[in-house]
Write a protein that holds these residues in place. Structure first.
Motif, PDB file in Angstrom:
ATOM      1  N   ASP A 370       0.829  -1.204   0.000  1.00 16.14           N
ATOM      2  CA  ASP A 370       0.000   0.000   0.000  1.00 16.14           C
ATOM      3  C   ASP A 370       0.867   1.260   0.000  1.00 16.14           C
ATOM      4  OD1 ASP A 370      -2.263  -1.555   0.023  1.00 16.14           O
ATOM      5  OD2 ASP A 370      -2.617  -1.367   2.174  1.00 16.14           O
ATOM      6  N   PHE A 398      -5.981   1.431   1.218  1.00 20.55           N
ATOM      7  CA  PHE A 398      -5.221   0.994   2.384  1.00 20.55           C
ATOM      8  C   PHE A 398      -5.996  -0.144   3.059  1.00 20.55           C
ATOM      9  CE2 PHE A 398      -2.157   4.033   1.687  1.00 20.55           C
ATOM     10  CZ  PHE A 398      -1.211   4.085   2.704  1.00 20.55           C
ATOM     11  N   SER A 399      -5.338  -1.272   3.223  1.00 23.77           N
ATOM     12  CA  SER A 399      -5.949  -2.466   3.793  1.00 23.77           C
ATOM     13  C   SER A 399      -6.402  -2.227   5.229  1.00 23.77           C
ATOM     14  CB  SER A 399      -4.933  -3.611   3.766  1.00 23.77           C
ATOM     15  OG  SER A 399      -5.310  -4.667   4.614  1.00 23.77           O
TER      16      SER A 399
END
Length: 564
Positions: A370, A398-399
Motif C-alpha cells: 500500500d 489501504f488495507s
C-alpha cells in the motif's frame, strides 16, 4: 536396634532395593514394598500404609490423591498406628501409618529407626514424583494444562513406531473470535477461560488421543478416525459458562479448523505439515470455517507461499505497476478523480490482484505494498505538476490491516510530503471493517487525515456487518457503494428490493453531506439509473477499465468521454 540395623546385611539389602532407578510412582511403590519386607521382622511391623494428598496447582492440574499398602504381615491383628507426616515440596502431604505387630510397644530407639527409614522411603517417593512432575512440566503447556508441541510430536512418533498413525485424524484449530472474551472480561479472566476451554477439549478425548496448544488460541489434536466427525461437531459449537463476582457469561465458541487424514505419513513433521496446510485453507475460506487436506489444496497453498516469498524481491525490483481507473462525474461525463490500482508484472506476465492481494493481506505484507502504491501515485502527481499539467485527486487503497499500525497518519503524511504535493491530491480509501470495535480506530485515523487535509472514502460499502454504524461513527468524505447493490437492467427475483435499498443508501449519504461513488458500473442502463437516483460519481467499464500510467495521461488530456 538402630545401630544393629544400620550395619547389618538386611539394611544394606533394604537400601539397595529402595534406591533402584525407577521412572514411575507405581514402580517406586513396588520397590518400597520389597524393601520393607526385608526389614519388617526386625522392625516388628504389622502393617504400613500411606496416603498422598497433593493440591491442585499448575504442575498438578487435577491435584493428586493416592492411598496404598506397603506392608502387611497378614496376621489380621495389629497394635495402635503411629502416623508420620511429610510435607511435599509443592504443597500437600504424604502420611505414613505404621501398625506394630499385636502386643508390641515400640521403644524410643525403635521409633527413631522407623522414622529414619520412613524418611528414606519418603525421599525416594518424593524424588520419583518430582521427576515425573518435571517430565510433565516439560511436556505440558503450563497456561492451559494440555500437552505442548513437544509432547504432541512424541505422541505422533509413538503412533508411527507402532504403525497406528493411519488410524488417526489431525485437527489444527483456532478458537473463533476468542478476542471477544477480553472485551467482556479482564485479561486474567481470559486466561482462565482459555484454560477451561482447553480442559473441555481434553475431556472430549480418549486416553489414546491428544490435544496440544501451539500458542495463543491455536491448538492441534489427534483423534481416532471413527470419532473425527463428532469431535469436529463439538469444536464448532463448544459452550463454556464463566462467572466472576461482577459478571457472568455463556460463550459459544466455534473454530477455524483444518482437518487431515493421515494415510501415507512417514515422519512426524508430515503430520504437522498436513494439518497446517488444511488450516491455512480454512483461513482462506473465512473465520469459523472447516477445510480438509488434499493434494490440490496443498498445491494452492504452496503457490500462495511462493507469492509471499517472491514479494519483497519483486517490490525491490519495481515489478508492481500502478494502474489508474478514472472516476467520472455522472452529470458531466468528465473525469473528477481516479483510483490507483496495482498489478504485478512478473516474468513477462501480468498478474491480477486477485491472485496475490488476498495472500499478502493474510500474511501482512499488503501494508508495504500500500505504501509503495501511495509513493508511486505521489511520484506520478509530482511529475504531472512539474510539467504544468492538471491532475485530479487520486485515491489509494489501504488495507484494514493498517488499523493495527501505529502512527499511520504520520506515515502517510510523510510519504506525501516527500514529493511536496498538496494533500488535496490524495484520498485514502479504506475498506469497511467487519469488527465493530475497529470503528473507533478507523474514526481516529479518518479524523487525523482530515486534520491534514487528506480526504477519505470507504470501499465496498454495504458488504460488512454494520455498515450503518460505520457511517454513523466514522466521518468519511466519500462512500463507495459496492457493485452488488447496483440493480441489473434485466429482471430477476429481488430486483425491486435492490432498487429500494440502493435509492435509500444514496439518499441517506446525500443527506449526511457526503458524496457517493458507484463502482463496477458496466452498462448504459445502469448509468442512466444512477443518474436518475442522484448518484454523484461512477467508476467502471462503462467509461474506462484500469489503465497503465501512459494511457491514463492520454485519458486525462481527453477529460470528457461518452459512455461506451
Amino acid at each position: 536396634m538402630c545401630e544393629k540395623l544400620e550395619f547389618n546385611e538386611k539394611y544394606k539389602a533394604f537400601t539397595e532395593v529402595l534406591h533402584r532407578e525407577v521412572q514411575t510412582f507405581e514402580q517406586c511403590e513396588e520397590d518400597v514394598v520389597q524393601a520393607l519386607a526385608i526389614v519388617a521382622d526386625d522392625l516388628k511391623l504389622g502393617k504400613v500404609k500411606y496416603e498422598l494428598d497433593a493440591p491442585v496447582s499448575k504442575i498438578r492440574p487435577h491435584g493428586e490423591h493416592r492411598v496404598g499398602k506397603l506392608f502387611d504381615n497378614q496376621k489380621g491383628a495389629y497394635g495402635k498406628a503411629k502416623h508420620q507426616v511429610f510435607v511435599l515440596p509443592d504443597g500437600g502431604t504424604m502420611t505414613f501409618s505404621v501398625y506394630p505387630c499385636e502386643d508390641v510397644d515400640y521403644s524410643k530407639e525403635e521409633q527413631d529407626t522407623q522414622q529414619i527409614l520412613l524418611k528414606e522411603i519418603y525421599i525416594q517417593f518424593s524424588r520419583v514424583m518430582m521427576q515425573g512432575l518435571l517430565r510433565g512440566v516439560l511436556l505440558t503447556d503450563m497456561a492451559t494444562g494440555v500437552a505442548n508441541p513437544e509432547a504432541f510430536m512424541q505422541f505422533i512418533g509413538k503412533q508411527l513406531a507402532t504403525g497406528q498413525i493411519h488410524t488417526y485424524t489431525v485437527f489444527f484449530f483456532n478458537v473463533h473470535n476468542f478476542k471477544y472474551v477480553n472485551k467482556i472480561f479482564p485479561y486474567e479472566e481470559g486466561d482462565v477461560i482459555l484454560r477451561n476451554y482447553a480442559g473441555m477439549v481434553d475431556k472430549m478425548l480418549l486416553d489414546d488421543e491428544i490435544v496440544a496448544r501451539l500458542g495463543g488460541d491455536n491448538f492441534v489434536a489427534l483423534v481416532k478416525n471413527e470419532r473425527s466427525e463428532i469431535i469436529l461437531s463439538k469444536l464448532q459449537n463448544l459452550r463454556l459458562y464463566h462467572r466472576t463476582e461482577i459478571k457472568e457469561k455463556e460463550f459459544v465458541f466455534g473454530a477455524t479448523i483444518g482437518v487431515g487424514k493421515l494415510e501415507d505419513i512417514r515422519a512426524p513433521r508430515d503430520v504437522m505439515a498436513r494439518a497446517s496446510i488444511a488450516y491455512q485453507a480454512a483461513r482462506q475460506k473465512g473465520s469459523g470455517t472447516v477445510a480438509f487436506y488434499s493434494t490440490e489444496i496443498q498445491n494452492k497453498i504452496m503457490e500462495a507461499q511462493g507469492i509471499i516469498a517472491s514479494f519483497l524481491p519483486a517490490l525491490e525490483a519495481h515489478e508492481f505497476v500502478v494502474y489508474y481507473q478514472p472516476k467520472v462525474d455522472v452529470n458531466t461525463n468528465k473525469i473528477c478523480g481516479a483510483e490507483a490500482l496495482v498489478r504485478w508484472m512478473h516474468e513477462g506476465r501480468l498478474i491480477p490482484p486477485v491472485q496475490f492481494i488476498p495472500q499478502l493481506e493474510r500474511e501482512g505484507s499488503v501494508c508495504r505494498l500500500d505504501y509503495y502504491v501511495l509513493e508511486e501515485t505521489c511520484r506520478f502527481i509530482r511529475k504531472r505538476l512539474d510539467e504544468g499539467k492538471k491532475v485530479p485527486c487520486i485515491s489509494v487503497n489501504f488495507s484494514r490491516r493498517h488499523l493495527e499500525e501505529d502512527y499511520l497518519v504520520k506515515k502517510i503524511v510523510n510519504v506525501i510530503g516527500k514529493y511536496g504535493i498538496d494533500h488535496g491530491y490524495i484520498e485514502i480509501e479504506l475498506t469497511e471493517s467487519e469488527d465493530f470495535q475497529n470503528y473507533e480506530i478507523m474514526s481516529e485515523i479518518v479524523d487525523g487525515l482530515r486534520s491534514e487535509g487528506i480526504a477519505t472514502s470507504i470501499d465496498d460499502f454495504g458488504t460488512g456487518y454494520s455498515s450503518l454504524n460505520m457511517i454513523k461513527k466514522v466521518d468519511l468524505n466519500v462512500i463507495k457503494i459496492d457493485k452488488s447493490f447496483i440493480p441489473m437492467e434485466t429482471e430477476y427475483p429481488g430486483k425491486e428490493t435492490d432498487m429500494v435499498m440502493f435509492v435509500s443508501i444514496v439518499d441517506l449519504v446525500r443527506k449526511l453531506g457526503k458524496k457517493t461513488i458507484a463502482e463496477g458500473v458496466e452498462t448504459k442502463e445502469q448509468l442512466r439509473y444512477l443518474r436518475q437516483v442522484g448518484c454523484d460519481i461512477v467508476q467502471g467499464y462503462v467509461f474506462d477499465k484500469p489503465m497503465p500510467e501512459s494511457e491514463f495521461e492520454v485519458r486525462l488530456e481527453q477529460g470528457y468521454k461518452d459512455e461506451e
